[in-house]
Structure formats: structure tokens, C-alpha cells
Scaffold this motif. Structure first.
Motif, PDB file in Angstrom:
ATOM      1  N   GLY A   9       0.817  -1.202   0.000  1.00 55.25           N
ATOM      2  CA  GLY A   9       0.000   0.000   0.000  1.00 55.25           C
ATOM      3  C   GLY A   9       0.856   1.259   0.000  1.00 55.25           C
ATOM      4  N   LEU A  10       1.924   1.242   0.798  1.00 54.20           N
ATOM      5  CA  LEU A  10       2.842   2.383   0.828  1.00 54.20           C
ATOM      6  C   LEU A  10       3.532   2.577  -0.515  1.00 54.20           C
ATOM      7  N   VAL A  11       3.943   1.491  -1.134  1.00 53.68           N
ATOM      8  CA  VAL A  11       4.594   1.571  -2.456  1.00 53.68           C
ATOM      9  C   VAL A  11       3.596   2.126  -3.478  1.00 53.68           C
ATOM     10  N   VAL A  12       2.367   1.616  -3.450  1.00 55.15           N
ATOM     11  CA  VAL A  12       1.341   2.111  -4.388  1.00 55.15           C
ATOM     12  C   VAL A  12       1.083   3.597  -4.113  1.00 55.15           C
ATOM     13  N   LEU A  13       1.010   3.950  -2.837  1.00 55.96           N
ATOM     14  CA  LEU A  13       0.824   5.339  -2.476  1.00 55.96           C
ATOM     15  C   LEU A  13       1.988   6.198  -2.961  1.00 55.96           C
ATOM     16  N   ALA A  14       3.211   5.721  -2.849  1.00 58.35           N
ATOM     17  CA  ALA A  14       4.393   6.453  -3.304  1.00 58.35           C
ATOM     18  C   ALA A  14       4.342   6.638  -4.817  1.00 58.35           C
ATOM     19  N   PHE A  15       3.974   5.556  -5.520  1.00 58.28           N
ATOM     20  CA  PHE A  15       3.873   5.679  -6.979  1.00 58.28           C
ATOM     21  C   PHE A  15       2.757   6.654  -7.377  1.00 58.28           C
ATOM     22  N   MET A  16       1.655   6.650  -6.642  1.00 57.97           N
ATOM     23  CA  MET A  16       0.580   7.587  -6.930  1.00 57.97           C
ATOM     24  C   MET A  16       1.042   9.020  -6.659  1.00 57.97           C
ATOM     25  N   GLY A  17       1.805   9.200  -5.590  1.00 67.01           N
ATOM     26  CA  GLY A  17       2.358  10.524  -5.289  1.00 67.01           C
ATOM     27  C   GLY A  17       3.293  10.980  -6.384  1.00 67.01           C
ATOM     28  N   LEU A  18       4.178  10.058  -6.827  1.00 66.30           N
ATOM     29  CA  LEU A  18       5.085  10.393  -7.939  1.00 66.30           C
ATOM     30  C   LEU A  18       4.304  10.712  -9.214  1.00 66.30           C
ATOM     31  N   GLY A  19       3.234   9.957  -9.447  1.00 63.89           N
ATOM     32  CA  GLY A  19       2.398  10.212 -10.620  1.00 63.89           C
ATOM     33  C   GLY A  19       1.737  11.575 -10.540  1.00 63.89           C
ATOM     34  N   LEU A  20       1.259  11.927  -9.344  1.00 62.39           N
ATOM     35  CA  LEU A  20       0.637  13.239  -9.179  1.00 62.39           C
ATOM     36  C   LEU A  20       1.651  14.364  -9.364  1.00 62.39           C
ATOM     37  N   HIS A  24       1.506  17.114 -12.223  1.00 63.15           N
ATOM     38  CA  HIS A  24       1.580  18.543 -11.883  1.00 63.15           C
ATOM     39  C   HIS A  24       2.627  19.249 -12.750  1.00 63.15           C
ATOM     40  N   TYR A  25       3.819  18.647 -12.880  1.00 59.88           N
ATOM     41  CA  TYR A  25       4.866  19.262 -13.707  1.00 59.88           C
ATOM     42  C   TYR A  25       4.480  19.287 -15.182  1.00 59.88           C
ATOM     43  N   LYS A  26       3.752  18.257 -15.612  1.00 60.97           N
ATOM     44  CA  LYS A  26       3.300  18.232 -17.011  1.00 60.97           C
ATOM     45  C   LYS A  26       2.315  19.374 -17.263  1.00 60.97           C
TER      46      LYS A  26
END
Length: 127
Positions: A9-20, A24-26
Motif C-alpha cells: 500500500g505504501l509503495v502504491v501510495l508512493a507511486f501515486m504521489g510520484l504520478g501526481l 503537476h509538472y506536465k
């Protein structure tokens, strides 16, 4: 097993954070490109306005130079006309003083009909 699920769950959350963050930068990059295009368009408009203003200033300067030349020419013509009037008046005075026939002729009264032409009330602003 529960630790693995929490870890997953933490890894998925981290990937979702990175995706967000990446999203945002895009979006920021797209907004920056839009702002750049708008700035380039504004710059083009400003350059076109400046070019038009330069052309107008050039035309106005040329017109001012032409006006100055015409004014100088007109001043010369007025000076020449004034001098011609002075010369003619001096010649008339000299002729009147030197010639008795001319003096007698100029002393004659002006006919009434001719005097009316010269005695008309002048229009407003006339000299």
C-alpha cells in the motif's frame, strides 16, 4: 502478510504521489508553453505597433520639414512683396514730388462711386 500489504500500500501510495507530481509538472509545462506562445504573440503585436509608430514619426518629420520649407518660402515671398510695395510707394512719392502733372492728378477728388468701393464697412476680421 499484513506487513506486506501495508508495504504494498505504501509503495502504491508512493507511486501515486510520484504520478501526481509528474502530472503537476506536465500541467505546469503545458501552461508555460501556452504563456510563451501568448508572450510571443504579444511581442509580435508590440513590434508591429512600434514599426507603425516609427513610420508615422518618419512621415510627421518629413511633413514638418516640408512645412518649414514652405514657411520659409512664404516668408521670403512676403518680404519680397513688402519690399516691392515700399519701392513702388517710394517711386510714387518721388514722381509726385518731381512732376507737377502727377501731383495735380493725384490731388483730384475721387469720384463718389469709386469712393463707395473704398469706404464699404470692412467685414469682421478684415484689415
Amino acid at each position: 502478510m499484513q506487513a506486506r500489504l501495508i508495504m504494498l500500500g505504501l509503495v502504491v501510495l508512493a507511486f501515486m504521489g510520484l504520478g501526481l507530481v509528474a502530472y503537476h509538472y506536465k500541467v505546469e509545462a503545458r501552461d508555460a508553453q501556452t504563456a510563451e506562445r501568448a508572450a510571443k504573440a504579444d511581442l509580435k503585436v508590440a513590434e508591429d505597433v512600434n514599426d507603425a509608430n516609427r513610420a508615422t514619426i518618419g512621415r510627421l518629420q518629413a511633413q514638418a520639414a516640408a512645412d518649414a520649407k514652405l514657411t520659409a518660402d512664404l516668408a521670403e515671398q512676403i518680404a519680397a512683396a513688402n519690399q516691392a510695395f515700399i519701392d513702388n510707394n517710394a517711386a510714387l512719392v518721388a514722381l509726385k514730388e518731381a512732376n507737377a502733372d502727377t501731383r495735380n492728378f493725384l490731388a483730384l477728388p475721387v469720384p463718389a462711386d469709386l469712393r463707395k468701393l473704398y469706404d464699404k464697412p470692412k467685414a469682421a476680421g478684415a484689415r
